[in-house]
Write a protein that holds these residues in place. Structure first.
Motif, PDB file in Angstrom:
ATOM      1  N   ALA A 179      88.752 -40.907  24.819  1.00 47.00           N
ATOM      2  CA  ALA A 179      88.590 -41.425  26.181  1.00 47.00           C
ATOM      3  C   ALA A 179      88.933 -42.902  26.283  1.00 47.00           C
ATOM      4  O   ALA A 179      89.229 -43.399  27.367  1.00 47.00           O
ATOM      5  N   ARG A 180      88.926 -43.619  25.150  1.00 45.78           N
ATOM      6  CA  ARG A 180      89.256 -45.042  25.146  1.00 45.78           C
ATOM      7  C   ARG A 180      90.741 -45.297  24.890  1.00 45.78           C
ATOM      8  O   ARG A 180      91.179 -46.435  24.914  1.00 45.78           O
ATOM      9  N   HIS A 181      91.504 -44.237  24.654  1.00 46.16           N
ATOM     10  CA  HIS A 181      92.939 -44.366  24.368  1.00 46.16           C
ATOM     11  C   HIS A 181      93.690 -44.774  25.644  1.00 46.16           C
ATOM     12  O   HIS A 181      93.342 -44.319  26.741  1.00 46.16           O
ATOM     13  N   PRO A 182      94.720 -45.606  25.519  1.00 46.83           N
ATOM     14  CA  PRO A 182      95.490 -46.002  26.705  1.00 46.83           C
ATOM     15  C   PRO A 182      96.065 -44.829  27.499  1.00 46.83           C
ATOM     16  O   PRO A 182      96.247 -44.940  28.709  1.00 46.83           O
ATOM     17  N   TYR A 183      96.314 -43.686  26.841  1.00 49.54           N
ATOM     18  CA  TYR A 183      96.824 -42.517  27.567  1.00 49.54           C
ATOM     19  C   TYR A 183      95.916 -42.177  28.744  1.00 49.54           C
ATOM     20  O   TYR A 183      96.396 -41.863  29.842  1.00 49.54           O
ATOM     21  N   VAL A 184      94.619 -42.227  28.529  1.00 49.05           N
ATOM     22  CA  VAL A 184      93.667 -41.835  29.572  1.00 49.05           C
ATOM     23  C   VAL A 184      93.783 -42.778  30.770  1.00 49.05           C
ATOM     24  O   VAL A 184      93.884 -42.331  31.913  1.00 49.05           O
ATOM     25  N   ALA A 185      93.806 -44.070  30.519  1.00 55.16           N
ATOM     26  CA  ALA A 185      93.933 -45.040  31.612  1.00 55.16           C
ATOM     27  C   ALA A 185      95.295 -44.941  32.288  1.00 55.16           C
ATOM     28  O   ALA A 185      95.394 -45.010  33.511  1.00 55.16           O
TER      29      ALA A 185
ATOM     30  N   ALA B 104     106.519 -40.608  32.929  1.00 56.03           N
ATOM     31  CA  ALA B 104     107.173 -41.387  31.870  1.00 56.03           C
ATOM     32  C   ALA B 104     106.152 -41.874  30.834  1.00 56.03           C
ATOM     33  O   ALA B 104     106.404 -41.805  29.623  1.00 56.03           O
ATOM     34  N   LEU B 105     105.002 -42.353  31.301  1.00 58.46           N
ATOM     35  CA  LEU B 105     103.959 -42.801  30.379  1.00 58.46           C
ATOM     36  C   LEU B 105     103.399 -41.643  29.567  1.00 58.46           C
ATOM     37  O   LEU B 105     103.119 -41.782  28.368  1.00 58.46           O
ATOM     38  N   HIS B 106     103.229 -40.491  30.208  1.00 59.72           N
ATOM     39  CA  HIS B 106     102.772 -39.288  29.496  1.00 59.72           C
ATOM     40  C   HIS B 106     103.739 -38.967  28.358  1.00 59.72           C
ATOM     41  O   HIS B 106     103.315 -38.742  27.220  1.00 59.72           O
ATOM     42  N   ARG B 107     105.018 -38.959  28.658  1.00 58.63           N
ATOM     43  CA  ARG B 107     106.021 -38.654  27.623  1.00 58.63           C
ATOM     44  C   ARG B 107     105.975 -39.683  26.497  1.00 58.63           C
ATOM     45  O   ARG B 107     106.057 -39.336  25.323  1.00 58.63           O
ATOM     46  N   ARG B 108     105.857 -40.954  26.858  1.00 55.70           N
ATOM     47  CA  ARG B 108     105.815 -42.014  25.841  1.00 55.70           C
ATOM     48  C   ARG B 108     104.609 -41.829  24.923  1.00 55.70           C
ATOM     49  O   ARG B 108     104.729 -41.884  23.699  1.00 55.70           O
TER      50      ARG B 108
ATOM     51  N   THR C  15     104.829 -38.472  22.824  1.00 53.21           N
ATOM     52  CA  THR C  15     105.857 -38.601  21.781  1.00 53.21           C
ATOM     53  C   THR C  15     105.329 -39.467  20.644  1.00 53.21           C
ATOM     54  O   THR C  15     105.472 -39.116  19.468  1.00 53.21           O
ATOM     55  N   ALA C  16     104.717 -40.588  20.981  1.00 56.32           N
ATOM     56  CA  ALA C  16     104.148 -41.463  19.954  1.00 56.32           C
ATOM     57  C   ALA C  16     103.056 -40.745  19.163  1.00 56.32           C
ATOM     58  O   ALA C  16     102.969 -40.895  17.942  1.00 56.32           O
TER      59      ALA C  16
ATOM     60  N   ALA D 164     103.089 -39.973  15.183  1.00 53.58           N
ATOM     61  CA  ALA D 164     102.019 -40.499  14.348  1.00 53.58           C
ATOM     62  C   ALA D 164     101.374 -39.406  13.499  1.00 53.58           C
ATOM     63  O   ALA D 164     100.899 -39.672  12.393  1.00 53.58           O
ATOM     64  N   THR D 165     101.341 -38.183  14.015  1.00 57.69           N
ATOM     65  CA  THR D 165     100.703 -37.092  13.276  1.00 57.69           C
ATOM     66  C   THR D 165     101.685 -36.324  12.403  1.00 57.69           C
ATOM     67  O   THR D 165     101.287 -35.458  11.640  1.00 57.69           O
ATOM     68  N   ALA D 166     102.980 -36.637  12.522  1.00 58.32           N
ATOM     69  CA  ALA D 166     104.000 -35.926  11.722  1.00 58.32           C
ATOM     70  C   ALA D 166     104.091 -36.481  10.318  1.00 58.32           C
ATOM     71  O   ALA D 166     103.663 -37.491   9.947  1.00 58.32           O
TER      72      ALA D 166
END
Length: 140
Positions: A25-31, A126-130, A133-134, A138-140
């Motif tokens: 919930a603190r990840h920038p994706y959420v905001a 666009a932010l969702h895709r960024r 993808t990141a 990171a998990t690969a």
């Protein structure tokens, strides 16, 4: 859905979903990606709940103090900004008021659904895709 919330309120984490891509919930994706749907006070509340629940099974929150920390009003009324924020979290499946007056909150927030992405502004897509993808890289 609750109209009013007791203070203090017992907050517990929502059980994690298996097999669903989620962000803390603190990840920038959420905001960046959920703000257009949930609004800024709900995003701030999710982040603060996640911080309070970090490694805890539950926390008791004084809603006047919680509202102050968010910079919004509480006052105990059903139409206060905090109550509307908590109701919005419930409406969008980010929290649930349980029959025992416990409030379960997601600390792991799922990615936007395909339906939500279809309706989202171009910048959010666009932010969702960024971010996704990141996350994959990171998990690969």
């Amino acid at each position: 859905m609750h109209v009013d919330y007791p203070s203090p309120l017992n907050i517990t984490p929502w059980p994690a979903e298996v097999g669903v891509r989620c962000f803390d919930a603190r990840h920038p994706y959420v905001a960046h990606c959920w703000a257009w749907t949930l609004g800024p006070s709900s995003i701030a509340a999710l982040s603060l709940f996640a911080e309070l629940l970090n490694n805890a099974r539950s926390v008791t929150v004084d809603l006047d103090q919680f509202a102050d920390a968010l910079g919004i009003s509480y006052g105990g009324g059903a139409h206060s900004t905090l109550c509307r924020t908590l109701q919005r979290l419930e409406r969008f499946g980010m929290a649930i008021a349980l029959p025992d007056d416990t409030y379960a909150v997601r600390t792991a927030i799922p990615s936007l659904s395909a339906r939500q992405l279809h309706r989202a502004p171009a910048l959010v897509v666009a932010l969702h895709r960024r971010h996704t993808t990141a996350e994959r890289q990171a998990t690969a």
